[in-house]
Design an enzyme around this catalytic site. Structure first.
Site, PDB file in Angstrom:
ATOM      1  N   GLU A  48       0.000   5.243  15.267  1.00 26.17           N
ATOM      2  CA  GLU A  48       0.757   6.494  15.271  1.00 26.17           C
ATOM      3  C   GLU A  48       0.446   7.333  16.511  1.00 26.17           C
ATOM      4  O   GLU A  48       1.346   7.956  17.083  1.00 26.17           O
ATOM      5  CB  GLU A  48       0.416   7.318  14.014  1.00 26.17           C
ATOM      6  CG  GLU A  48       0.943   6.737  12.721  1.00 26.17           C
ATOM      7  CD  GLU A  48      -0.079   5.867  12.015  1.00 26.17           C
ATOM      8  OE1 GLU A  48      -0.012   5.754  10.779  1.00 26.17           O
ATOM      9  OE2 GLU A  48      -0.951   5.298  12.700  1.00 26.17           O
ATOM     10  N   ASP A  97       0.825  -1.208   0.000  1.00 27.22           N
ATOM     11  CA  ASP A  97       0.000   0.000   0.000  1.00 27.22           C
ATOM     12  C   ASP A  97       0.860   1.259   0.000  1.00 27.22           C
ATOM     13  O   ASP A  97       2.024   1.235   0.372  1.00 27.22           O
ATOM     14  CB  ASP A  97      -0.923   0.003   1.219  1.00 27.22           C
ATOM     15  CG  ASP A  97      -0.144   0.002   2.527  1.00 27.22           C
ATOM     16  OD1 ASP A  97       0.770  -0.841   2.658  1.00 27.22           O
ATOM     17  OD2 ASP A  97      -0.435   0.828   3.408  1.00 27.22           O
ATOM     18  N   GLU A  98       0.244   2.343  -0.393  1.00 25.48           N
ATOM     19  CA  GLU A  98       0.818   3.689  -0.270  1.00 25.48           C
ATOM     20  C   GLU A  98       2.284   3.716  -0.699  1.00 25.48           C
ATOM     21  O   GLU A  98       3.160   4.151   0.039  1.00 25.48           O
ATOM     22  CB  GLU A  98       0.657   4.196   1.166  1.00 25.48           C
ATOM     23  CG  GLU A  98      -0.797   4.380   1.566  1.00 25.48           C
ATOM     24  CD  GLU A  98      -0.979   4.860   2.983  1.00 25.48           C
ATOM     25  OE1 GLU A  98      -1.988   5.551   3.254  1.00 25.48           O
ATOM     26  OE2 GLU A  98      -0.117   4.549   3.836  1.00 25.48           O
TER      27      GLU A  98
END
EC number: 3.2.1.52
Length: 528
Positions: free
Chosen positions: A454, A310-311
């Site tokens: 995060e 991903d990303e």
């Protein structure tokens, strides 16, 4: 507390005509050989809470009996629990079914059955007379835990596994590597943990310009730690699916071994969000990661291995001589197809070893690897497309599955990111999109919630963000019948008392307590 605040709600529940089973120092537990693991677990858990010894019985002399009977017609992971005048009987279709029956039996007792030591002057322990028949809706009932952004020490992770098991979840997707940290020991590449497991500081919140805490952060699991974690989970019928991110989300690895990257040497990431640093596509890098996965496969017996995918920004590849040469040599159209080509190398690698590649829905871009299973996170569209193309899918769209998202619009929510995702929102979401109801639903293996850390820097903050939303999700993926939140809520309210007994610092229904807030720490909202 009502007698039957069971969660997740079983398929069939009937009250018996007997007084129930009173647990005493002479209450014995017996199990056939296939159910011995659950016998040991039940004795340890109930023994700790009640102070009762629960000695092993001998067949019919035992008051609590556990057995596996694949001919009982209960279905995969199904069980039947009967408490009557003769005692308690749990029959499972398989060992997992027996374990889930034992989890239900524990919930029939007062919440103090979830404590680690008996309370002075505790009341008698009585199992009410019931008959429960149950089995899950989905085979994949999962939770992704990100230990790369903020490391969770082993004892906290084992506790988290117990909480998943309590809710009859059976997959722990363990996100082990990312830009901000590498969390698993790889013996042939020691710098992955010597360098990659540590960062100088961490971004605090999501404000711009970024603010940092000035505090080093790190940690990793040794290979023996991983073996222990996998075995502990397996004893609770949970499969641990490892994730090693490629070709994006790899800055920690590149910091340790700069030759893997496309640009100048970098440090382990300290910022959140999508980072431009990506792996190069050289044969050397492919061989490096085959070596990584050789050790990962030895540690994790899971059929599925997640490679992320991903990303992955393409900026570095567009100006890379190595990347552009690879595009020409392989006859690829562009950098999207280059990413697909990269992923296919590991699809083939895993298939040769009897495993299956799992990746986020970006692996659809540029063509999907033949044996890949898709995690549909950017909405449901990726999952729908993959299912219609004949690929298996695990649904986890952001709007209903991301447990890092804010739990209300109240400004007291800590580090409020994303859109509002309430417990009710999680509960009412259906893992099977309506577009697949007529055709393709059989490709939906199940669903998972994702815990990106995060903004969760301690196990306490993980508790707050995960519970009670995970409790709602557990019923979503387990219970087959029509679900109504109004019916669920009273049972959840009672279930919170079990979480209290376990010491889970969940978000209270009325909102965060003062010490659960993060005043002044900025979050983010999706662009309109």
């Amino acid at each position: 507390m009502p007698a039957f605040s069971l969660l997740p709600r079983p398929a069939e529940l009937a009250t018996g005509a007997y007084d129930g089973l009173v647990l005493t120092p002479s209450t014995r537990i017996d199990a056939d050989s296939a159910a011995r693991g659950t016998e040991a677990w039940l004795r340890a858990e109930l023994g700790a809470a009640t102070g009762l010894p629960f000695p092993r019985g001998d067949g019919e002399s035992a008051q609590i009996r556990l057995s596996v009977d694949a001919a009982a017609g209960l279905g995969t992971e199904g069980y039947r629990l009967i408490v009557d005048g003769e005692g308690a009987l749990i029959v499972g279709n398989d060992p997992a079914g027996v374990f889930y029956g034992a989890q239900t039996l524990r919930q029939l007792l007062p919440p103090d059955a979830f404590r680690r030591a008996p309370l002075a002057g505790a009341a008698h322990w009585t199992l009410p007379s019931v008959r429960v028949t149950d089995r899950p809706r989905f085979a994949w009932r999962g939770c992704m835990l990100d230990v790369a952004r903020h490391f969770m020490p082993k004892h906290g992770l084992l506790r988290f596994i117990d909480l998943l098991a309590m809710h009859k979840l059976n997959v722990l997707h363990l996100h082990l590597t990312d830009d901000q940290g590498w969390r698993v020991e790889i013996k042939r590449y020691p710098r992955l943990t010597e360098v990659g497991a540590w960062r100088a500081e961490s971004q605090v919140g999501a404000g711009q310009p970024p603010v940092y805490d000035g505090r080093p952060h790190g940690g990793f699991y040794t290979q023996d730690d991983i073996r222990e974690i996998v075995a502990y989970a397996a004893a609770r019928h949970i499969t641990v699916v490892p994730e090693i991110d490629i070709p994006g989300h790899s800055q920690a690895a590149i910091a340790a071994y700069p030759e893997l990257g496309e640009g100048d040497p970098v440090d382990v990431g300290r910022d959140w969000g999508v980072i431009e640093t990506v792996l190069n596509v050289s044969d050397t890098t492919l061989d490096f990661y085959r070596g990584v996965f050789d050790e990962v496969l030895e540690l994790f017996p899971s059929r599925y291995v997640c490679v992320g995918g991903d990303e992955c920004p393409k900026k570095q590849w567009r100006t890379s001589e190595t990347a552009q040469r690879r595009i020409r040599e392989e006859g690829l159209a562009d950098e999207d197809e280059l990413q697909s080509w990269f992923i296919r190398q590991f699809d083939a690698y895993l298939a040769e070893r009897g495993r299956r590649l799992l990746g986020w829905d970006e692996i659809l871009e540029g063509g999907l690897a033949e044996g890949a299973t898709v995690l549909s996170w950017r909405g449901t569209e990726g999952g729908i497309a993959a299912a219609r193309a004949g690929h298996d899918v695990v649904m986890c769209p952001t709007a209903t599955s991301y447990l890092d998202y804010r739990q209300s619009a109240d400004p007291d929510e800590p580090v409020p990111v994303g859109t509002v995702l309430t417990t009710a929102d999680v509960y009412t979401a259906d893992p099977v999109p309506p577009e697949l109801a007529a055709s393709g639903a059989d490709r939906v293996l199940g669903a998972q919630v994702n815990v990106w850390t995060e903004h969760m820097d301690t196990p306490r903050s993980v508790d707050f963000m995960v519970f009670p939303r995970l409790s709602a999700f557990a019923e979503t993926v387990w219970t087959r019948d029509t679900r109504e939140y109004a019916e669920f809520w009273p049972r959840l309210r009672d279930h919170l008392r079990r979480l209290d007994a376990l010491g889970v610092e969940y978000r209270p229904p009325a909102g965060p307590l003062p010490w659960q807030r993060r005043p002044g720490v900025a979050g983010w909202s999706p662009r309109s």
